[in-house]
Design an enzyme around this catalytic site. Structure first.
Site, short mmCIF file in Angstrom:
data_model
loop_
_atom_site.label_atom_id
_atom_site.label_comp_id
_atom_site.label_asym_id
_atom_site.label_seq_id
_atom_site.Cartn_x
_atom_site.Cartn_y
_atom_site.Cartn_z
N LYS A 26 0.82 -1.21 0.00
CA LYS A 26 0.00 0.00 0.00
C LYS A 26 0.86 1.26 0.00
O LYS A 26 0.65 2.17 -0.80
CB LYS A 26 -0.92 -0.01 1.23
N ARG A 99 -3.41 2.99 8.66
CA ARG A 99 -3.70 1.72 7.98
C ARG A 99 -2.47 0.83 7.90
O ARG A 99 -1.35 1.31 7.89
CB ARG A 99 -4.17 1.97 6.55
N GLY A 108 -8.17 -7.31 4.56
CA GLY A 108 -8.98 -7.29 5.77
C GLY A 108 -8.38 -7.99 6.98
O GLY A 108 -9.02 -8.11 8.01
N MET A 110 -5.69 -7.14 8.76
CA MET A 110 -5.08 -6.29 9.79
C MET A 110 -5.96 -5.07 10.04
O MET A 110 -6.97 -4.88 9.38
CB MET A 110 -3.68 -5.91 9.37
N ARG A 366 -3.57 -1.49 -6.04
CA ARG A 366 -2.69 -2.66 -5.93
C ARG A 366 -3.04 -3.61 -7.06
O ARG A 366 -4.13 -3.52 -7.65
CB ARG A 366 -2.88 -3.35 -4.58
N HIS A 484 -15.27 -8.57 1.36
CA HIS A 484 -14.20 -9.42 1.89
C HIS A 484 -14.30 -10.85 1.36
O HIS A 484 -13.33 -11.41 0.87
CB HIS A 484 -14.28 -9.41 3.42
N ARG A 593 -0.53 -48.98 -15.36
CA ARG A 593 -0.49 -49.98 -14.29
C ARG A 593 -1.35 -51.17 -14.72
O ARG A 593 -2.58 -51.07 -14.72
CB ARG A 593 -1.04 -49.40 -12.99
N ARG A 652 3.77 -51.24 -17.18
CA ARG A 652 4.46 -51.81 -16.03
C ARG A 652 3.90 -53.19 -15.73
O ARG A 652 2.68 -53.38 -15.71
CB ARG A 652 4.28 -50.91 -14.82
N GLU A 780 12.44 -47.05 -7.41
CA GLU A 780 11.55 -46.69 -6.30
C GLU A 780 12.02 -47.26 -4.98
O GLU A 780 11.31 -47.23 -3.98
CB GLU A 780 10.10 -47.09 -6.61
N SER A 799 12.24 -44.94 -14.64
CA SER A 799 11.14 -44.07 -14.26
C SER A 799 11.10 -44.05 -12.73
O SER A 799 10.98 -45.10 -12.10
CB SER A 799 9.82 -44.59 -14.81
N GLY A 801 9.74 -43.93 -9.34
CA GLY A 801 8.47 -44.15 -8.64
C GLY A 801 8.59 -43.48 -7.28
O GLY A 801 8.94 -44.10 -6.28
N THR A 802 8.33 -42.19 -7.27
CA THR A 802 8.63 -41.43 -6.05
C THR A 802 7.61 -41.65 -4.94
O THR A 802 7.83 -41.20 -3.82
CB THR A 802 8.75 -39.93 -6.38
N ASN A 803 6.51 -42.35 -5.24
CA ASN A 803 5.61 -42.71 -4.14
C ASN A 803 6.32 -43.69 -3.22
O ASN A 803 6.46 -43.49 -2.02
CB ASN A 803 4.32 -43.35 -4.66
N ASP A 804 6.78 -44.79 -3.83
CA ASP A 804 7.49 -45.78 -3.02
C ASP A 804 8.85 -45.26 -2.58
O ASP A 804 9.29 -45.55 -1.46
CB ASP A 804 7.65 -47.09 -3.82
N CYS A 875 7.12 -41.10 -12.42
CA CYS A 875 5.70 -41.45 -12.55
C CYS A 875 5.00 -41.49 -11.20
O CYS A 875 3.83 -41.86 -11.12
CB CYS A 875 5.52 -42.75 -13.30
N TYR A 895 11.14 -36.48 -19.02
CA TYR A 895 9.71 -36.20 -18.93
C TYR A 895 9.19 -36.43 -17.51
O TYR A 895 9.86 -37.08 -16.70
CB TYR A 895 8.92 -37.10 -19.91
C1 PEP Z 1 5.49 -45.13 -7.26
O1 PEP Z 1 5.79 -45.90 -6.37
O2 PEP Z 1 5.84 -43.93 -7.28
C2 PEP Z 1 4.64 -45.57 -8.38
C3 PEP Z 1 4.37 -44.76 -9.39
O3 PEP Z 1 4.09 -46.80 -8.29
P1 PEP Z 1 2.81 -47.14 -7.41
O4 PEP Z 1 2.23 -45.85 -6.96
O5 PEP Z 1 1.91 -47.90 -8.31
O6 PEP Z 1 3.40 -47.96 -6.32
MG MG Z 2 5.53 -48.03 -6.66
#
Ligand code: PEP
Ligand code: MG
Length: 925
Positions: A26, A99, A108, A110, A366, A484, A593, A652, A780, A799, A801-804, A875, A895
C-alpha cells in the site's frame, strides 16, 4: 540516522513503487501514484512508517527505534502544510487514517483506524470545515467505536468484553437507542441523538475497558500506530499467512494519511474498482460504489453497492444508477486514471477511491486478485495488446490458475432441469456441492470430520478466514463483488456467491429462507454455480471442465509448449484416460499400471482368472490359468496402445502383492471356491499363506516375476502381441516394458532373458523383422537409486516411482501417514521456543528435494554414466506437482508423468522451470 518514515502527497513522494519490502504494498503504491511523473494522481497526503519499524517493534519488546518520534512529527507537519490543517487544532483540525500494508496484500486481515485526531476539542473545527454538525458527531461516534475495538481491546490483548467484544457491546447500545426512538436506520439519528450516543459510548468504554477514551490526538495517533503493528501478530493475520505461505518476518508498514470523506452527503461517495473484470478477465472497467458512505462500508459488505458503469451493471445483473450517470465528470476522471494506472503497472489494478463533495481521491491501488480464468485471459490479452511480453504473460499465470480452468462445475444438463432457490453475485467461479453450516468454526469442525460444507454467512469478516478456506464454497447474504468474502475467495479460486438478497436468515442463525419458500437448515445439502451466482437445493452432480473448447486455454498451452523442454506424459491405464490425457496434451503414457484391469468396471472375468492363477496348486495349473488370462491382458493393452497412436506407452508389469486379490468376505470366499470347484477352506488357507507383516516390503513387483516367471512371460507376450497385431494392421506403436520394485541389477537380468526370448518368438510369429520395445525399470527403492549404474547396464530407461521412493526413504507408510502427518506439518512451539514445523510439506505431495531428491539426482547421474542416452522420467504423484516438476526439469529428466487431469499444470510448470532458469520470477500460487 535510519530513515523510518516516507512522505507522499499529490505530485511528489519520497518513496517509489519499487519499495514494497520497506513500505508495504500500500505504501509503495501510494508513493508511486502520488509521485511518479506519469501518474501524479490525487492521493490524499500522508506518510508511511516502514516494515523495518515493525521488525524492530517485535524484536525489542514492542518498542520503537530512536528517532521515529521526530520523523513522524516532521512528516505530520508536512501533511499539515499540504492540507492547510493542523493536527489537534480546535479551529481547523487535520484528521488522519492509520492503515496497515504488508508486502503482499492480506485483505482485511489487519487493522485500520479512521478519524484519528477527532476529540471534543477539535470537533467544533470539523463542524466549521464541513458546516455539518451531524456529520462531525457521526465521525466522532465511529472513531470511538473503532478505536475502542481495535486499539483499546484487540491491540491491548484484552479478552473480548462480555465474550462478544466492545464493538458488539457498543452496537447493542446503538441498536437499543434506535429501537427506543423508533428509528429504523442510522441516518435517522439526529445531531442530538449522536451527541447522546457519544456520551453513552464513552461511559460504556470507560466502564467496560477500565480506561477512558483518550481525548489527546497524539495519544490516539501513537496508539493507533501501535495497534496496526500489533495486528500483524493477530490471530487471523497469522492464520492467513499460514494459508498463503507469507513469512511472519516480513512485517507490516503503517500508512498515516489525511482523511477524506465519502460520507459528506449525496455529492460524496466511495468505491472499489478493477481496471478489468477480476472474475472473467474481460477488458472493461469494472467496479462498484456507494453514495454517502465510508470505504469500509464497501469492503465490509454491509450495504450492497451499485455498479460504476453499464458494463459492470450487466456483469452484476444490477439495475441501479451508475456512477457514470450520477457524476459523469468524476467518472470520466476516474476512467482516465484507470487507463493510466494500467498502462503504468502493465497489470490489472484494484483501486479504492473516494469522492468528497465532488472531488475525486485515490486511496489505494494494488495488483488485483483474480480468478484463474481471469488470470489466463488477462495475461494473454495484455500480451496481444503489447502491454507485456510472452515471458511475463507466462510468469503471471500460476499452476493454480490453470487448475481452476479445469475445475469441476455443476453438470449443465442437470442444472438446466433445476430452478435456483436463490441468486447472488458470481464472485468465485466453478461449481460446488456441500452441507450448509452457518459459522466458520462449524466449517472447520465439520470438515475435520470429513464432511464437505458450504459456509453460509450474512457477510464474512476476516475472522472467518480459516472456515472459509476449509469450506468447499461460500455464500453470503450481503456484500458486493469487492466484499471481503469475494476478494478472499477469488484469491483462492474458490466457488463463491455473495450479496444474495434472496437469503433471509432465521433469528437463531441456524437456517435461511428463500423467496421460493424453501427453508434451508444446517446440514442440508446445497449446490452452487459460482460462475452464474445460482444456488440450488440438494446435491447436483459435478462434471469436469472442458478446456479443449476454451480458446484462451489452447492459446496458453501453445505458448507453454513453446518454452518448455521437459516432456509431459500421463499415468493412464484405460483407453478413456488415455484419450483424456491426449486431449490435455500428454505426449505419451509414463505409467500404465497393468493391475488396474483387475479393479472396477469389466474386471470380473479377468479378476476371476487371476484368482484362479493365485489358487493354483502346481506350475501347470498356474500356466493354464495364465493362458486363459492372456487374451484379456492383450486386449487391455492393445486398446490403450491403439488410442495412443505411436506415442510411447510405458507398461508396467504386475506390481501389488497377490494377497490383495484374494477375496476377504466369507460370501466372496464361498463364491470363488464354488467357481473353482475347491473347498472354501483352501481359499482361506491360500489367503492366509499370502498374508505378510509388511506387504509393501513384501512379495510384490519384480519379486513376483522372479518366483513366478510364467507371470512375467504371459504379460510380456500379451504386450508384445498387442503391439505386433497393431503393427501388422499398419498402425504405429511405441511400447515400453517396465519392471517395478527393482532393487538389484540381477533382477533385471533375470527378467530380460524372458523379455528377449519372447520378443524373438512374437516377432517370428507375426513375421516382423523387428519388434521395437524398450526395456526399463522403475527406481523406487533407495538401493536401486544408489546402484543405478549397474541397473542401467540392463535398463534402457528409468522411471522414478517417487511414491514408493518417498515411503522407503523416509520410512513413512504411504497408506497411513495420516496418523501423525498433521502434527509434523503444524507449527509447534517446544518449551516456549520459536514455533517450527517438523516437515515443510507432505512429502507424498511435494517431492522432498533434499532427501528423496538427492537419491533421484544420484540415480540419474549414475545411470547416465553407464548409459548416456538413458531415458529418464518420473511417474510418482509428484509428476503433477508444480514445484516437483520444476525440480525434475533441473535434474535433467526427459519427462514427467502425472494423472491426465494434471497434464496442463505440469506443462505450465515445465515452462516456468525454463523461465526461472532465465531469471524470471514466476507466480507460484
Ligand atoms: C510409485 O511408487 O511412485 C509408483 C508410481 O508406483 P505405485 O504408486 O503404483 O506404487
Ligand atoms: Mg511403486
Amino acid at each position: 540516522m535510519s530513515k523510518y518514515v516516507y512522505s507522499f502527497g499529490e505530485g511528489r513522494a519520497e518513496g517509489t513503487g519499487a519499495m514494497r519490502e520497506l513500505l508495504g504494498g500500500k505504501g509503495a503504491n501510494l508513493a508511486e501514484m502520488a509521485g511518479h511523473p506519469d501518474l501524479r494522481l490525487p492521493v490524499p497526503p500522508g506518510f508511511t512508517i516502514t516494515t523495518e519499524v515493525c521488525t524492530y517493534y517485535y524484536a525489542h519488546g514492542r518498542t520503537y527505534p530512536d528517532g521515529l518520534k521526530e520523523q513522524v512529527e516532521a512528516a505530520l507537519r508536512e501533511v499539515e502544510r499540504l492540507t492547510g490543517r493542523q493536527f489537534g487544532d480546535p479551529r481547523n483540525p487535520l484528521l488522519v487514517s492509520v492503515r496497515s500494508g504488508a508486502r503482499e496484500s492480506m485483505p482485511g486481515m489487519m487493522e485500520t483506524v479512521l478519524n484519528i485526531g477527532l476529540t471534543e476539542k477539535t470537533l467544533p473545527g470539523l463542524v466549521a470545515q464541513t458546516g455539518d454538525e451531524r456529520f462531525a458527531w457521526d465521525c466522532y461516534r465511529r472513531l470511538i467505536m473503532m478505536y475502542a475495538d481495535v486499539v483499546m481491546e484487540k491491540a491491548a490483548g484484552r479478552e473480548p468484553y462480555k465474550g462478544e467484544g466492545i464493538r458488539k457491546f457498543l452496537d447493542n447500545i446503538l441498536e437499543a437507542y434506535k429501537k427506543d426512538k423508533g428509528y429504523q436506520f442510522d441516518v435517522d439519528l439526529t445531531t442530538a441523538d449522536l451527541q447522546a450516543l457519544v456520551q453513552m459510548f464513552k461511559d460504556a468504554v470507560h466502564r467496560a475497558l477500565g480506561e477512558p477514551f483518550p481525548e489527546d490526538p497524539w495519544q490516539q495517533l501513537w496508539a493507533g500506530i501501535g495497534a496496526v503493528f500489533a495486528s500483524w501478530m493477530g490471530k487471523r493475520a497469522v492464520e492467513y499467512r499460514r494459508i498463503e505461505g507469507i513469512p511472519d518476518t516480513w512485517g507490516t508498514a503503517v500508512t498515516v494519511q489525511a482523511m477524506v470523506f465519502g460520507n459528506m452527503g449525496n455529492d460524496s461517495a466511495t468505491g472499489v474498482a478493477f481496471t478489468r473484470n477480476p472474475a472473467t478477465g474481460e477488458n472493461f472497467f469494472y467496479g462498484e460504489y456507494l453514495v454517502n458512505a465510508q470505504g469500509e462500508d464497501v469492503v465490509a459488505g454491509i450495504r450492497t453497492p451499485a455498479p460504476i458503469n453499464k458494463p459492470s451493471a450487466r456483469a452484476q445483473g444490477r439495475n441501479l444508477p451508475t456512477l457514470e450517470e450520477l457524476m459523469p465528470a468524476v467518472y470520466a476522471q476516474l476512467e482516465d486514471i484507470r487507463n493510466r494506472l494500467e498502462r503504468h503497472y502493465r497489470d490489472m489494478q484494484d483501486i479504492e477511491f473516494t469522492i468528497e463533495r465532488g472531488k475525486l481521491y485515490i486511496l489505494q491501488c494494488r495488483t488485483g486478485k483474480r480468478t484463474g480464468v481471469a488470470a489466463v485471459r488477462m495475461a494473454l490479452d495484455m500480451l496481444k495488446e503489447g502491454l507485456i511480453d510472452e515471458k511475463e504473460a507466462l510468469a503471471r499465470i500460476a499452476p493454480s490458475h490453470v487448475l481452476e480452468l479445469l475445475l469441476p462445475r455443476l453438470d449443465p444438463e442437470t442444472e438446466a432441469k433445476h430452478k435456483p432457490i436463490a441468486k447472488g453475485l458470481p464472485a468465485g467461479p466453478g461449481g460446488a456441492v456441500g452441507q450448509v453450516v452457518f459459522t466458520a468454526e462449524d466449517a472447520v469442525a465439520w470438515t475435520a470430520q470429513g464432511k464437505k460444507v458450504v459456509l453460509v454467512r450474512e457477510e464474512t469478516s476476516p475472522e472467518d478466514v480459516d472456515g472459509m478456506h476449509k469450506a468447499v464454497a461460500i455464500l453470503t447474504g450481503k456484500g458486493g463483488m469487492t466484499s471481503h468474502a469475494a476478494l478472499v475467495a477469488r484469491g483462492w479460486g474458490k466457488c463463491c456467491i455473495v450479496g444474495s438478497p434472496d437469503i433471509e436468515f432465521s433469528p437463531d442463525g441456524k437456517s435461511f429462507r428463500t423467496p421460493s419458500g424453501h427453508v434451508v437448515k444446517e446440514g442440508d445439502w446445497i449446490s452452487l454455480n459460482g460462475t452464474k451466482g445460482y444456488v440450488y437445493l440438494g446435491q447436483l452432480p459435478l462434471v469436469n471442465a472442458d478446456p479443449k473448447h476454451d480458446a484462451y486455454f489452447q492459446e496458453l498451452m501453445r505458448l507453454v509448449d513453446k518454452y518448455r523442454r521437459l516432456g509431459v506424459r500421463a499415468n493412464a491405464d484405460t483407453p478413456k484416460d488415455a484419450a483424456q490425457a491426449l486431449a490435455f496434451g500428454a505426449e505419451g503414457i509414463g505409467l500404465f499400471r497393468t493391475e488396474h484391469m483387475f479393479y472396477g468396471e469389466g474386471s470380473e472375468k479377468p479378476l476371476f482368472l487371476l484368482r484362479k492363477m493365485i489358487m493354483s496348486r502346481t506350475a501347470e495349473e498356474r500356466r493354464q490359468a495364465l493362458d486363459e488370462l492372456f487374451p484379456y491382458v492383450k486386449a487391455d493393452v492393445k486398446a490403450t496402445l491403439e488410442v495412443m497412436e505411436g506415442k510411447p506407452v510405458t507398461i508396467r508389469l504386475l506390481d501389488p502383492p497377490l494377497h490383495e486379490f484374494v477375496p476377504q468376505g466369507e460370501d466372496k470366499i464361498e463364491e470363488l471356491a464354488q467357481a473353482l470347484g475347491v473347498d472354501p477352506e483352501e481359499v482361506r488357507q491360500r489367503g492366509e499363506a499370502l498374508r505378510e507383516a509388511n506387504p509393501m516390503l513384501g512379495h510384490r513387483g519384480v519379486r513376483l516375476g522372479i518366483t513366478y516367471p510364467e507371470i512375467t512371460e504371459m504379460q510380456i507376450r500379451a504386450i508384445l502381441e498387442a503391439a505386433a497385431e497393431l503393427l501388422v494392421a499398419g498402425k504405429k506403436v511405441d511400447p515400453e516394458i517396465m519392471i517395478p520394485v527393482t532393487c538389484t541389477a540381477a533382477e533385471l537380468v533375470h527378467q530380460k532373458v524372458l523379455f528377449d526370448r519372447i520378443r524373438a518368438e512374437v516377432a517370428a510369429k507375426f513375421g516382423l523383422a523387428e519388434l521395437p520395445c524398450l526395456y526399463g525399470t522403475m527406481i523406487e527403492i533407495p538401493r536401486a537409486a544408489l546402484r543405478a549404474g549397474d541397473l542401467a547396464q540392463v535398463a534402457e530407461f528409468f522411471s522414478f516411482g517417487t511414491n514408493d521412493l518417498t515411503q522407503m526413504t523416509f520410512g513413512f507408510s504411504r497408506d497411513d501417514i495420516g496418523s501423525f502427518l498433521p502434527h509434523y506439518l503444524e507449527k509447534i512451539s517446544v518449551d516456549g521456543q520459536k514455533p517450527m514445523s517438523i516437515l515443510p510439506a507432505d512429502p507424498f505431495q511435494t517431492l522432498d528435494q533434499e532427501g528423496v531428491g538427492e537419491l533421484v539426482r544420484i540415480g540419474i547421474e549414475r545411470g547416465r554414466r553407464t548409459r548416456p542416452n538413458l531415458k529418464v522420467g518420473i511417474c510418482g504423484e509428484h509428476g503433477g506437482d508444480p514445484e516437483s516438476v520444476k525440480f525434475c526439469h533441473r535434474v535433467g529428466m526427459d519427462y514427467v508423468s502425472c494423472s491426465p487431469f494434471r497434464v496442463p499444470i505440469a506443462r505450465l510448470a515445465a515452462a516456468h522451470a525454463v523461465l526461472e532458469e532465465m531469471g524470471v520470477k514466476v507466480k507460484k500460487a
